[in-house]
Scaffold this active site. Structure first.
Site, short mmCIF file in Angstrom:
data_model
loop_
_atom_site.label_atom_id
_atom_site.label_comp_id
_atom_site.label_asym_id
_atom_site.label_seq_id
_atom_site.Cartn_x
_atom_site.Cartn_y
_atom_site.Cartn_z
N LYS A 5 -14.08 -0.19 -4.23
CA LYS A 5 -15.23 0.14 -3.38
C LYS A 5 -16.31 0.86 -4.18
CE LYS A 5 -12.49 0.71 0.82
NZ LYS A 5 -11.96 1.66 1.78
N HIS A 11 8.80 -26.61 -2.14
CA HIS A 11 8.17 -27.73 -2.84
C HIS A 11 7.01 -27.25 -3.72
CE1 HIS A 11 10.33 -30.82 -0.40
NE2 HIS A 11 10.51 -29.73 0.33
N GLU A 37 0.83 -1.22 0.00
CA GLU A 37 0.00 0.00 0.00
C GLU A 37 0.85 1.26 0.00
OE1 GLU A 37 -4.42 -0.77 1.92
OE2 GLU A 37 -2.97 0.29 3.12
O1 PA5 Z 1 -3.97 0.79 5.87
C1 PA5 Z 1 -5.09 1.16 5.65
O2 PA5 Z 1 -5.39 2.36 5.67
C2 PA5 Z 1 -6.19 0.18 5.34
O3 PA5 Z 1 -5.75 -1.10 5.27
C3 PA5 Z 1 -7.24 0.26 6.43
O4 PA5 Z 1 -6.65 -0.07 7.65
C4 PA5 Z 1 -8.40 -0.68 6.14
O5 PA5 Z 1 -8.96 -0.35 4.91
C5 PA5 Z 1 -9.45 -0.58 7.22
O6 PA5 Z 1 -9.93 0.72 7.33
P1 PA5 Z 1 -10.72 1.17 8.61
O7 PA5 Z 1 -9.82 1.05 9.79
O8 PA5 Z 1 -11.12 2.58 8.35
O9 PA5 Z 1 -11.92 0.25 8.74
#
Ligand code: PA5
Length: 444
Positions: free
Chosen positions: A419, A305, A284
């Site tokens: 989303k 393996h 990310e």
């Molecule tokens: O790193 C991030 O920002 C995402 O992985 C969020 O943690 C994830 O989408 C969950 O979001 P939230 O904590 O708002 O539910």
């Protein structure tokens, strides 16, 4: 102590491949120290190990104690950064089979991290007849996977407990002031913990997001913070030569050579979930603007393996970072067998850890021959202090690496696209025009 060995990687690089990255590293270091780079609103994790809310920390410990006393199971609802760190820490510190081991702490189930009804039902079934507490974790408070799971679990718990009793069983970790979850928690009188504004999900394991479930699992969260604080101090004292920056620079040197995949390889089952956490942190943070190293992971020797063939012999687009554990928790020694029908007596008297180490060295040398550069990261043992060091090491390296690459390491604009489409297809109000466009696309 985290040690980085690069002797199995340097032969793939020319001196200038590393030296030419020094100006970018200097810039990255400035951005980190002065909090003035892209995404600087999300740099709260830098000082977190020495600058955390002590009052909340004490509340986390008290809540964990209460949960342990009153519950057979804790359900942790969260997705992405809101669960990967806690799961990684519990698997690493206790066991990847945590729920099956003998223990005096509650079972812990992670849910709300997919749309699979089967997965959710399994958790509901596993908690049947058990005394249950819930920690729902969401910074935005609106993430659909987690919010849906919370709805199911609440409706189940409402059959078993009164509204008053639920106040002692539901704990919400969310934004300090805003969001649907915060509003709901306040209205119902649930205890809340804060995800600080300046810490993004993937950097949040040392906040209440990770600390509450980790403490419920019986782990020492003071030790965790101390390890992270020690790594922070060491890295900032070592300046540009620190171990995290070295890792960041080497990764970028390989990337510039066309190595677009990093494989994090570990030889310990307890590290598997850490690799999942690492994948989110790096994926990310770096995968944007058409750039980035794709973070992949393998668990050896089992994956030798399966994926071993590809790593040895397939397209040469990868480098490996091997994570080595120095001291095992248990020492198993191979017994001598009079009959020796399996011809394994040559191993009699050796420990499994020694065998694991030899397998690692043999693999590493084979992969080098196959043209895969290898970095090696060694940690001492599976304890809280070491984990704290490792978390901080990977976070700092990730920030530096992202800046060297030329991206904002702290945003994740790309995660919104699925989303939008999903909401449109599900008929969420406000998404009508997108729905029509998508349906037309599907007819093509
Ligand atoms: O790193 C991030 O920002 C995402 O992985 C969020 O943690 C994830 O989408 C969950 O979001 P939230 O904590 O708002 O539910």
């Amino acid at each position: 102590m985290i040690r980085l060995e690069d002797k199995y990687a340097l032969s793939f690089l020319k001196e200038d491949d590393i030296a030419s990255l020094t100006p970018a590293l200097q810039t990255a270091d400035g951005y980190i120290r002065n909090r003035n780079g892209a995404g600087n609103d999300f740099t709260g994790w830098i000082d977190l190990p020495v600058n955390y809310d002590k009052e909340e920390f004490a509340r986390i410990k008290a809540a964990a104690k209460r949960i342990c006393e009153t519950s057979d199971a804790l359900i942790v609802i969260g997705i992405g950064g809101s669960y990967l760190g806690a799961k990684a820490a519990i698997d690493f510190l206790r066991s990847p089979n945590y729920n099956s081991i003998k223990k005096d702490t509650p079972d812990i189930y992670f849910t709300g991290n997919s749309f699979s009804g089967d997965d959710l039902k399994e958790v509901l079934d596993a908690c049947e007849g058990k005394r249950v507490s819930v920690n729902v974790i969401s910074k935005s408070g609106t993430t659909t996977e987690s919010a849906l799971a919370f709805r199911f679990i609440r409706s189940e718990l409402e059959k078993r407990y009164s509204r008053e009793e639920l106040k002692e069983r539901i704990y919400c970790t969310t934004d300090k002031a805003r969001g649907a979850l915060k509003n709901f928690a306040d209205a119902e009188g649930y205890e809340t913990f804060v995800i600080p504004d300046d810490i993004g999900g993937r950097f949040s394991v040392l906040t209440a997001v990770g600390l509450l479930p980790i403490a419920v699992a019986g782990c020492d969260i003071d030790g965790l913070m101390q390890g992270a604080a020690a790594m922070r101090e060491q890295c900032f004292a070592d300046g540009l030569n620190n171990v995290a920056y070295r890792y960041a620079v080497l990764r970028n040197a390989f990337y510039n050579q066309g190595k677009r995949i990093e494989i994090l390889a570990s030889y310990e089952g307890a590290f598997r979930s850490m690799a999942e956490w690492w994948k989110q942190l790096y994926g990310e943070s770096e995968g944007k603007d058409g750039k980035g190293i794709f973070p992949a992971s393998v668990a050896f020797s089992t994956d030798l393996h399966s994926l071993g063939q590809f790593i040895q012999d397939g397209s040469r687009t990868m480098f490996e970072t091997v994570v080595r554990q120095e001291k095992p928790v248990n020492t198993l020694t191979v017994p001598f067998d009079e009959l020796n029908t399996d011809t394994l007596n040559y191993l009699a008297g050796m420990t499994m850890n020694e065998i694991n180490d030899h397998a690692m060295t043999g693999t590493l040398l084979a992969h080098l021959d196959g043209g895969v550069p290898n970095l090696m990261l060694t940690y001492d043992s599976r304890c809280e202090y070491t984990l704290g060091e490792m978390v901080y090491f990977f976070e700092l390296a990730c920030a530096a690496s992202g800046y060297i690459l030329g991206v904002n390491p702290f945003d994740q604009p790309g995660v919104e696209d699925y989303k939008r489409n999903m909401f449109a297809l599900l008929g969420k109000p406000g998404y009508e025009s997108q729905k029509e466009a998508l349906e037309n696309k599907m007819k093509l």
